[in-house]
Design a protein around this motif. Structure first.
Motif, PDB file in Angstrom:
ATOM      1  N   ARG A  28       0.839  -1.205   0.000  1.00 23.31           N
ATOM      2  CA  ARG A  28       0.000   0.000   0.000  1.00 23.31           C
ATOM      3  C   ARG A  28       0.873   1.254   0.000  1.00 23.31           C
ATOM      4  O   ARG A  28       0.603   2.216  -0.725  1.00 23.31           O
ATOM      5  CB  ARG A  28      -0.894   0.023   1.240  1.00 23.31           C
ATOM      6  N   ALA A  78       2.544   1.878  -3.383  1.00 17.49           N
ATOM      7  CA  ALA A  78       1.650   2.273  -4.471  1.00 17.49           C
ATOM      8  C   ALA A  78       1.431   3.776  -4.524  1.00 17.49           C
ATOM      9  O   ALA A  78       1.023   4.303  -5.556  1.00 17.49           O
ATOM     10  CB  ALA A  78       0.307   1.558  -4.341  1.00 17.49           C
ATOM     11  N   THR A 118       6.104 -11.465  -8.907  1.00 13.53           N
ATOM     12  CA  THR A 118       5.023 -10.653  -9.487  1.00 13.53           C
ATOM     13  C   THR A 118       3.693 -11.399  -9.385  1.00 13.53           C
ATOM     14  O   THR A 118       2.671 -10.799  -9.073  1.00 13.53           O
ATOM     15  CB  THR A 118       5.274 -10.315 -10.972  1.00 13.53           C
ATOM     16  N   ILE A 131       2.602 -11.324  -5.696  1.00 12.30           N
ATOM     17  CA  ILE A 131       2.190  -9.966  -5.320  1.00 12.30           C
ATOM     18  C   ILE A 131       0.793  -9.680  -5.877  1.00 12.30           C
ATOM     19  O   ILE A 131      -0.066  -9.120  -5.194  1.00 12.30           O
ATOM     20  CB  ILE A 131       3.215  -8.932  -5.854  1.00 12.30           C
ATOM     21  N   GLY A 132       0.564 -10.083  -7.121  1.00  7.03           N
ATOM     22  CA  GLY A 132      -0.743  -9.854  -7.728  1.00  7.03           C
ATOM     23  C   GLY A 132      -1.854 -10.625  -7.027  1.00  7.03           C
ATOM     24  O   GLY A 132      -2.974 -10.122  -6.883  1.00  7.03           O
ATOM     25  N   VAL A 133      -1.549 -11.845  -6.588  1.00  7.91           N
ATOM     26  CA  VAL A 133      -2.557 -12.621  -5.855  1.00  7.91           C
ATOM     27  C   VAL A 133      -2.919 -11.908  -4.553  1.00  7.91           C
ATOM     28  O   VAL A 133      -4.098 -11.805  -4.188  1.00  7.91           O
ATOM     29  CB  VAL A 133      -2.048 -14.053  -5.582  1.00  7.91           C
ATOM     30  N   PHE A 171      -2.608  -8.727  -3.996  1.00  6.18           N
ATOM     31  CA  PHE A 171      -3.362  -7.542  -4.396  1.00  6.18           C
ATOM     32  C   PHE A 171      -4.835  -7.912  -4.640  1.00  6.18           C
ATOM     33  O   PHE A 171      -5.747  -7.240  -4.133  1.00  6.18           O
ATOM     34  CB  PHE A 171      -2.736  -6.942  -5.661  1.00  6.18           C
ATOM     35  N   ILE A 210      -6.325  -6.589  -1.096  1.00 11.65           N
ATOM     36  CA  ILE A 210      -6.552  -5.166  -1.371  1.00 11.65           C
ATOM     37  C   ILE A 210      -7.832  -4.967  -2.175  1.00 11.65           C
ATOM     38  O   ILE A 210      -8.729  -4.245  -1.759  1.00 11.65           O
ATOM     39  CB  ILE A 210      -5.310  -4.538  -2.064  1.00 11.65           C
ATOM     40  N   VAL A 211      -7.946  -5.639  -3.325  1.00 12.97           N
ATOM     41  CA  VAL A 211      -9.150  -5.461  -4.150  1.00 12.97           C
ATOM     42  C   VAL A 211     -10.272  -6.407  -3.710  1.00 12.97           C
ATOM     43  O   VAL A 211     -11.448  -6.104  -3.909  1.00 12.97           O
ATOM     44  CB  VAL A 211      -8.803  -5.647  -5.647  1.00 12.97           C
ATOM     45  N   PHE A 256      -4.875   1.136  -9.894  1.00 17.07           N
ATOM     46  CA  PHE A 256      -4.232   0.309  -8.871  1.00 17.07           C
ATOM     47  C   PHE A 256      -3.761   1.175  -7.700  1.00 17.07           C
ATOM     48  O   PHE A 256      -3.912   0.800  -6.535  1.00 17.07           O
ATOM     49  CB  PHE A 256      -3.021  -0.433  -9.431  1.00 17.07           C
ATOM     50  N   ARG A 257      -3.162   2.305  -8.028  1.00 17.92           N
ATOM     51  CA  ARG A 257      -2.674   3.181  -6.949  1.00 17.92           C
ATOM     52  C   ARG A 257      -3.835   3.623  -6.059  1.00 17.92           C
ATOM     53  O   ARG A 257      -3.719   3.639  -4.838  1.00 17.92           O
ATOM     54  CB  ARG A 257      -1.997   4.419  -7.535  1.00 17.92           C
ATOM     55  N   ALA A 273      -6.734   2.112  -5.646  1.00 17.01           N
ATOM     56  CA  ALA A 273      -7.305   0.978  -4.909  1.00 17.01           C
ATOM     57  C   ALA A 273      -6.442   0.601  -3.713  1.00 17.01           C
ATOM     58  O   ALA A 273      -6.951   0.127  -2.693  1.00 17.01           O
ATOM     59  CB  ALA A 273      -7.460  -0.221  -5.839  1.00 17.01           C
ATOM     60  N   ALA A 274      -5.139   0.810  -3.828  1.00 13.84           N
ATOM     61  CA  ALA A 274      -4.234   0.384  -2.754  1.00 13.84           C
ATOM     62  C   ALA A 274      -4.415   1.202  -1.487  1.00 13.84           C
ATOM     63  O   ALA A 274      -4.022   0.753  -0.406  1.00 13.84           O
ATOM     64  CB  ALA A 274      -2.782   0.465  -3.233  1.00 13.84           C
ATOM     65  N   THR A 275      -4.986   2.382  -1.607  1.00 16.03           N
ATOM     66  CA  THR A 275      -5.051   3.236  -0.421  1.00 16.03           C
ATOM     67  C   THR A 275      -6.442   3.775  -0.139  1.00 16.03           C
ATOM     68  O   THR A 275      -6.628   4.480   0.844  1.00 16.03           O
ATOM     69  CB  THR A 275      -4.099   4.444  -0.577  1.00 16.03           C
ATOM     70  N   ALA A 307     -11.038   0.735  -4.203  1.00 17.42           N
ATOM     71  CA  ALA A 307     -10.834  -0.717  -4.269  1.00 17.42           C
ATOM     72  C   ALA A 307     -12.145  -1.417  -4.603  1.00 17.42           C
ATOM     73  O   ALA A 307     -12.175  -2.349  -5.415  1.00 17.42           O
ATOM     74  CB  ALA A 307     -10.269  -1.238  -2.949  1.00 17.42           C
ATOM     75  N   LEU A 341     -12.992  -0.867  -8.275  1.00 12.48           N
ATOM     76  CA  LEU A 341     -12.163  -1.705  -9.146  1.00 12.48           C
ATOM     77  C   LEU A 341     -12.616  -3.159  -9.067  1.00 12.48           C
ATOM     78  O   LEU A 341     -12.721  -3.850 -10.088  1.00 12.48           O
ATOM     79  CB  LEU A 341     -10.691  -1.575  -8.738  1.00 12.48           C
ATOM     80  N   ARG A 342     -12.922  -3.642  -7.850  1.00 10.62           N
ATOM     81  CA  ARG A 342     -13.375  -5.029  -7.681  1.00 10.62           C
ATOM     82  C   ARG A 342     -14.649  -5.273  -8.482  1.00 10.62           C
ATOM     83  O   ARG A 342     -14.766  -6.259  -9.210  1.00 10.62           O
ATOM     84  CB  ARG A 342     -13.642  -5.318  -6.206  1.00 10.62           C
ATOM     85  N   ILE A 383     -13.917  -5.381 -12.159  1.00  9.75           N
ATOM     86  CA  ILE A 383     -13.254  -6.650 -12.515  1.00  9.75           C
ATOM     87  C   ILE A 383     -14.287  -7.777 -12.549  1.00  9.75           C
ATOM     88  O   ILE A 383     -14.335  -8.567 -13.494  1.00  9.75           O
ATOM     89  CB  ILE A 383     -12.110  -6.960 -11.520  1.00  9.75           C
ATOM     90  N   THR A 440      -4.273 -11.729 -11.806  1.00 11.71           N
ATOM     91  CA  THR A 440      -3.371 -11.469 -10.678  1.00 11.71           C
ATOM     92  C   THR A 440      -1.927 -11.433 -11.155  1.00 11.71           C
ATOM     93  O   THR A 440      -1.145 -10.584 -10.718  1.00 11.71           O
ATOM     94  CB  THR A 440      -3.501 -12.540  -9.578  1.00 11.71           C
ATOM     95  N   ILE A 453      -1.411  -8.152 -13.087  1.00  6.59           N
ATOM     96  CA  ILE A 453      -1.422  -7.015 -12.164  1.00  6.59           C
ATOM     97  C   ILE A 453      -0.089  -6.940 -11.417  1.00  6.59           C
ATOM     98  O   ILE A 453       0.485  -5.869 -11.238  1.00  6.59           O
ATOM     99  CB  ILE A 453      -2.600  -7.158 -11.171  1.00  6.59           C
ATOM    100  N   GLY A 454       0.404  -8.092 -10.988  1.00  6.71           N
ATOM    101  CA  GLY A 454       1.681  -8.116 -10.265  1.00  6.71           C
ATOM    102  C   GLY A 454       2.846  -7.677 -11.141  1.00  6.71           C
ATOM    103  O   GLY A 454       3.759  -6.994 -10.671  1.00  6.71           O
ATOM    104  N   PHE A 473       2.653  -4.025 -11.275  1.00  6.76           N
ATOM    105  CA  PHE A 473       3.115  -3.505  -9.983  1.00  6.76           C
ATOM    106  C   PHE A 473       4.654  -3.512  -9.939  1.00  6.76           C
ATOM    107  O   PHE A 473       5.282  -2.514  -9.588  1.00  6.76           O
ATOM    108  CB  PHE A 473       2.531  -4.357  -8.854  1.00  6.76           C
ATOM    109  N   ILE A 527       5.247   0.414 -10.734  1.00  2.66           N
ATOM    110  CA  ILE A 527       5.129   1.017  -9.408  1.00  2.66           C
ATOM    111  C   ILE A 527       6.412   0.814  -8.604  1.00  2.66           C
ATOM    112  O   ILE A 527       7.023   1.765  -8.144  1.00  2.66           O
ATOM    113  CB  ILE A 527       3.879   0.477  -8.673  1.00  2.66           C
TER     114      ILE A 527
END
Lengths: 195, 195
Positions: A112, A115, A154, A157-159, A161, A165-166, B111-112, B114-116, B121, B124-125, B128, B154, B157-158, B161, B165
């Protein structure tokens, strides 16, 4: 009374000293990033001798991990990456998902922060380069070890995320062992087969 | 002069109308999330008739995509997921990485956020779930289509990231086609082989 002793040092109280060192380490890494944060600077901020940090925490990546409530990357990854190739993907997925999918996991906090904060992103990048990919470079017995672990990282990390997070249901509904079983073949291929 | 016309509507200026609709959509999705944002609410905020939104943008996921400068998910994914199985992983990786690795990619912005931000989030969910996994459910000719595309997503996305990022060199140094070649086999396995 010892006027030569740095302020804040409380000999005989190892817990307090460890706590001071970890606080100083977190603050120094956040300001300077992983690479530019020196053990000397952290020691100075904590008011202790640099040798005491080495005594308590070992190398800088171990100190970084401890300061962020993470396991020591080399100690954790070496048995995963040097054990038998069959099962390597499964071991890596299980280690990472057990660590990253607990409530308030420090891994999620680091993501977090990265990002939205350039300094946090740099700190995380330098830790990944040294602590994770550097370990792979030293111990994984296949060509391009850093790229292999980076591809796994990667994916994982995406999993996290998607799960933490999502919160996409397809990633939150399986338990950790179900996710391990889904991910292990792809990770094992990255780690052990021709790229 | 037409006092019955909603304020802000400027007939004959389609670009202005589209712009108003997209602004209203972004604001409404950000406040209400994807699911609770109704076409009627967006139309009300934009000062246009709901039918005009359908005319310009079609379904809600298409409007969401346009409002966030993303391609329409169904139009983009359907040819990828219904074409021949050999090459499906490569097509998906190329589409996503070309979209997500440009400077200032809207994917990275989402993504940025959603992370905070919990509302981002959730937005985005829900997008998706509806736009991406819903398309897979409708067109991917294998069992568990939503889980298959979620596993691919995932991983991708990773990668973004790690590349855009955190900027780990192992992910920034390869060009898009090199990354496509590295990722395609894992994605194709997720999409087309037994899980």
């Amino acid at each position: 009374m010892s006027p030569a002793r740095p302020p804040g040092r409380r000999p005989g109280d190892a817990d307090v000293t460890r706590h001071q060192i970890l606080e100083a380490a977190r603050a120094t890494f956040a300001e300077a990033g992983f690479e530019r944060a020196t053990m000397r600077a952290i020691a100075g901020r904590a008011g202790v001798d640099p040798a005491l940090i080495h005594h308590h925490f070992g190398a800088k990546e171990s100190l970084f991990a401890a300061a962020h409530r993470l396991p020591d990357p080399r100690a954790a990854l070496e048995p995963i990456l040097t054990g038998p190739a069959p099962g390597m993907g499964e071991r890596l997925a299980r280690f990472y998902l057990q660590l990253a999918t607990t409530p308030d996991s420090p891994v999620v906090s680091l993501f977090r922060a990265a990002a939205t904060n350039d300094a946090a992103a740099r700190m995380l990048r330098e830790f990944i380069e040294h602590g994770l990919l550097g370990t792979a470079e030293d111990v994984l017995p296949y060509d391009r070890p850093r790229l292999r672990l980076a591809l796994c990282a990667t994916h994982l990390i995406g999993v996290v995320f998607g799960r933490s997070i999502v919160a996409v249901p397809e990633m939150t509904e399986p338990d950790v062992e179900e996710l391990v079983a889904l991910l292990a073949p792809a990770l094992e291929r990255y780690l052990t087969e021709p790229l």
